[in-house]
Design a protein around this motif. Structure first.
Motif, PDB file in Angstrom:
ATOM      1  N   LYS A 118      -0.713  13.383  22.487  1.00  0.00           N
ATOM      2  CA  LYS A 118      -1.258  14.402  21.612  1.00  0.00           C
ATOM      3  C   LYS A 118      -0.258  15.546  21.466  1.00  0.00           C
ATOM      4  CE  LYS A 118      -6.163  13.526  22.475  1.00  0.00           C
ATOM      5  NZ  LYS A 118      -6.423  12.981  21.132  1.00  0.00           N
ATOM      6  N   SER A 119      -0.376  16.251  20.360  1.00  0.00           N
ATOM      7  CA  SER A 119       0.489  17.391  20.077  1.00  0.00           C
ATOM      8  C   SER A 119      -0.019  18.626  20.816  1.00  0.00           C
ATOM      9  CB  SER A 119       0.498  17.654  18.578  1.00  0.00           C
ATOM     10  OG  SER A 119      -0.798  18.087  18.157  1.00  0.00           O
ATOM     11  N   VAL A 188       6.887   5.291  15.183  1.00  0.00           N
ATOM     12  CA  VAL A 188       6.134   6.544  15.332  1.00  0.00           C
ATOM     13  C   VAL A 188       6.429   7.354  14.073  1.00  0.00           C
ATOM     14  CG1 VAL A 188       5.801   8.669  16.648  1.00  0.00           C
ATOM     15  CG2 VAL A 188       6.169   6.504  17.852  1.00  0.00           C
ATOM     16  N   PRO A 189       5.535   7.319  13.096  1.00  0.00           N
ATOM     17  CA  PRO A 189       5.853   7.892  11.782  1.00  0.00           C
ATOM     18  C   PRO A 189       5.856   9.417  11.734  1.00  0.00           C
ATOM     19  CG  PRO A 189       3.642   6.971  11.789  1.00  0.00           C
ATOM     20  CD  PRO A 189       4.258   6.584  13.089  1.00  0.00           C
ATOM     21  N   MET A 190       5.229  10.074  12.732  1.00  0.00           N
ATOM     22  CA  MET A 190       5.197  11.537  12.700  1.00  0.00           C
ATOM     23  C   MET A 190       5.135  12.069  14.125  1.00  0.00           C
ATOM     24  SD  MET A 190       2.703  14.018  10.416  1.00  0.00           S
ATOM     25  CE  MET A 190       3.231  13.251   8.870  1.00  0.00           C
ATOM     26  N   VAL A 191       6.288  12.441  14.659  1.00  0.00           N
ATOM     27  CA  VAL A 191       6.364  12.936  16.033  1.00  0.00           C
ATOM     28  C   VAL A 191       5.747  14.327  16.152  1.00  0.00           C
ATOM     29  CG1 VAL A 191       7.940  13.552  17.915  1.00  0.00           C
ATOM     30  CG2 VAL A 191       8.444  11.563  16.479  1.00  0.00           C
ATOM     31  N   VAL A 269       7.311  15.631  23.044  1.00  0.00           N
ATOM     32  CA  VAL A 269       8.531  15.055  23.620  1.00  0.00           C
ATOM     33  C   VAL A 269       8.207  14.226  24.848  1.00  0.00           C
ATOM     34  CG1 VAL A 269      10.772  15.610  24.635  1.00  0.00           C
ATOM     35  CG2 VAL A 269       9.924  16.944  22.706  1.00  0.00           C
ATOM     36  N   ALA A 270       7.282  14.713  25.673  1.00  0.00           N
ATOM     37  CA  ALA A 270       6.864  13.952  26.854  1.00  0.00           C
ATOM     38  C   ALA A 270       6.279  12.604  26.447  1.00  0.00           C
ATOM     39  CB  ALA A 270       5.848  14.760  27.657  1.00  0.00           C
ATOM     40  N   ALA A 271       5.503  12.584  25.356  1.00  0.00           N
ATOM     41  CA  ALA A 271       4.917  11.329  24.869  1.00  0.00           C
ATOM     42  C   ALA A 271       6.001  10.360  24.403  1.00  0.00           C
ATOM     43  CB  ALA A 271       3.940  11.612  23.729  1.00  0.00           C
ATOM     44  N   LEU A 275       6.934   6.746  26.090  1.00  0.00           N
ATOM     45  CA  LEU A 275       6.934   5.535  25.269  1.00  0.00           C
ATOM     46  C   LEU A 275       8.228   4.755  25.461  1.00  0.00           C
ATOM     47  CD1 LEU A 275       5.768   3.764  22.945  1.00  0.00           C
ATOM     48  CD2 LEU A 275       6.973   5.309  21.362  1.00  0.00           C
ATOM     49  N   VAL A 276       9.350   5.453  25.413  1.00  0.00           N
ATOM     50  CA  VAL A 276      10.649   4.787  25.541  1.00  0.00           C
ATOM     51  C   VAL A 276      10.802   4.151  26.916  1.00  0.00           C
ATOM     52  CG1 VAL A 276      13.137   5.183  25.619  1.00  0.00           C
ATOM     53  CG2 VAL A 276      11.778   6.230  23.806  1.00  0.00           C
ATOM     54  N   ARG A 277      10.441   4.871  27.953  1.00  0.00           N
ATOM     55  CA  ARG A 277      10.594   4.332  29.312  1.00  0.00           C
ATOM     56  C   ARG A 277       9.709   3.110  29.534  1.00  0.00           C
ATOM     57  NH1 ARG A 277      10.752  10.176  31.312  1.00  0.00           N
ATOM     58  NH2 ARG A 277      12.975  10.558  31.728  1.00  0.00           N
ATOM     59  N   GLU A 278       8.496   3.157  29.024  1.00  0.00           N
ATOM     60  CA  GLU A 278       7.578   2.041  29.211  1.00  0.00           C
ATOM     61  C   GLU A 278       7.950   0.834  28.355  1.00  0.00           C
ATOM     62  OE1 GLU A 278       3.502   4.529  30.356  1.00  0.00           O
ATOM     63  OE2 GLU A 278       3.713   3.616  28.370  1.00  0.00           O
TER      64      GLU A 278
END
Length: 378
Positions: A118-119, A188-191, A269-271, A275-278
């Motif tokens: 979430k943002s 991820v279309p909208m970070v 950014v944490a999300a 995502l990348v690590r997992e």
């Protein structure tokens, strides 16, 4: 759409009847086929919709055709999606994105949509996943708020890919099912949904005073890049973040460029890092604006494949390939440093942000070459 299967003897017969690859039907009905191979009573058929019989065939230029068996009793006609349902050439807000995600999920249920975080304001950050291959590729857009045109372009590219899959066709000359079988595509279309909404819709109620202060008192938020904490999300990753922190101005929350008090402090950014690590992607691409160029190196840690891909991307888009620039703490920088795999920052269009929609068609036609080349990377 969902159909009853009573008139069909097998999954193969359904596949032949709708002229769809069997695996797309299976992947659209995982809740049924994960439990066994017996044909369920009803299933989802991707790429089709049922329309009332009042629609006239001539009005739809042959896109609607009658079905003599299962659908005849209901006096309905079958519409196969052969043209895009998504229009990206608009001020592409989080509300438009949510609507389009719902449309794609209904029409193409083999594409999964989930929330990865979430943002700052609690708005969902969504990921789309398509494909079942071993190679994992990730593409994102709208890290920066006033670069919302990147989200519209990316969603239209996704829509084109889904249409190609259900129509046994190619994606601008490349065979789509080959990519589906070899690549798991993450989108991820909208970070930065809060920032995009701020630029397009203005400040949300209750936050006007604080956001106006960070925007130097201006009610014009068109130059806003940050999230609603006033932190630049693409200056937030632990790749020499300290260097950016030391030299960046301003030194406090602002419309742009402030890297925060520490890396990965912002929920968006944490999300993305989680995502990348997992997911352990093999390649990442971040869509930004502007410059009609892209960056593919970081600190000499990029692998040999990066240079080869850069040449392919440059040829397919006409964009200039730049190995590195004097910048740190970006998403692509961190990915290359952390994983030693290809990462790219693509700068769409040319001019002043927000890039005007008059450039949209040109940008789309340039970037589709990079999208297709990434999917067909071997």
């Amino acid at each position: 759409m969902r159909i009853l299967t009573k008139d069909f003897d097998s999954l193969y017969e359904i596949s032949a009847f709708f002229n769809l690859p069997t695996e797309l039907i299976i992947d659209s009905n995982k809740e049924f086929f994960d439990q066994g191979s017996v044909l369920p009573d009803e299933i989802n058929i991707p790429g089709f919709s049922l329309l009332p019989s009042c629609f006239q065939e001539e009005e739809n230029q042959g896109a609607i055709r009658s079905v003599e068996r299962t659908f005849q009793e209901n006096k309905q006609k079958l519409w196969k999606h052969t043209s895009p349902a998504i229009v990206g050439r608009m001020e592409y807000s989080p509300e438009i994105l949510e609507r389009d995600l719902a449309v794609l999920k209904q029409a193409y249920p083999y594409a999964s949509v989930r929330e990865i975080g979430k943002s700052v304001l609690g708005n969902p950050i969504k990921e789309i996943k398509i494909g079942k291959g071993n190679r994992k590729i990730h593409i994102n857009a709208s890290f920066h708020a006033n670069e919302w045109i990147t989200s519209g372009v990316l969603m239209e590219l996704v829509n084109a890919y889904l249409i190609a899959l259900t129509n046994n066709g190619g994606l601008h000359g490349a065979e789509a099912m080959g990519a589906y079988r070899s690549v798991e595509l993450s989108i991820v279309p909208m970070v930065n949904p809060d920032g995009v909404s701020l630029v397009i819709n203005g400040p949300p109620k209750g936050l006007e005073k604080n956001l106006l202060k960070m925007n130097n008192g201006s009610t014009d938020f068109s130059g806003w890049k940050a999230n609603c904490n006033g932190v630049d999300l693409n200056n937030q990753f632990p790749a020499n973040w300290e260097i950016e922190k030391g030299r960046k101005e301003p030194k406090s929350p602002a419309a742009r460029d402030y890297p925060g008090n520490k890396p990965l402090s912002e929920p968006e950014v944490a999300a993305m890092a989680k995502l990348v690590r997992e997911s352990q992607f093999d390649m990442v691409i971040a869509f930004h604006t502007q410059g009609e160029e892209f960056y593919w190196g970081y600190g000499g840690r990029e692998p040999g494949d990066s240079e080869k891909l850069a040449a392919i991307f440059s040829k397919s888009s006409g964009y200039k390939a730049v190995r590195s620039i004097d910048s740190h703490a970006g998403f692509k920088d961190w990915f290359i440093q952390e994983f030693g795999k290809p990462g790219f920052t693509i700068e769409l269009g040319k001019g002043i942000n927000p890039i005007p929609l008059s450039q949209y068609n040109k940008i789309y036609n340039q970037i589709k070459g990079i999208f297709i080349s990434a999917l067909n990377w071997r």
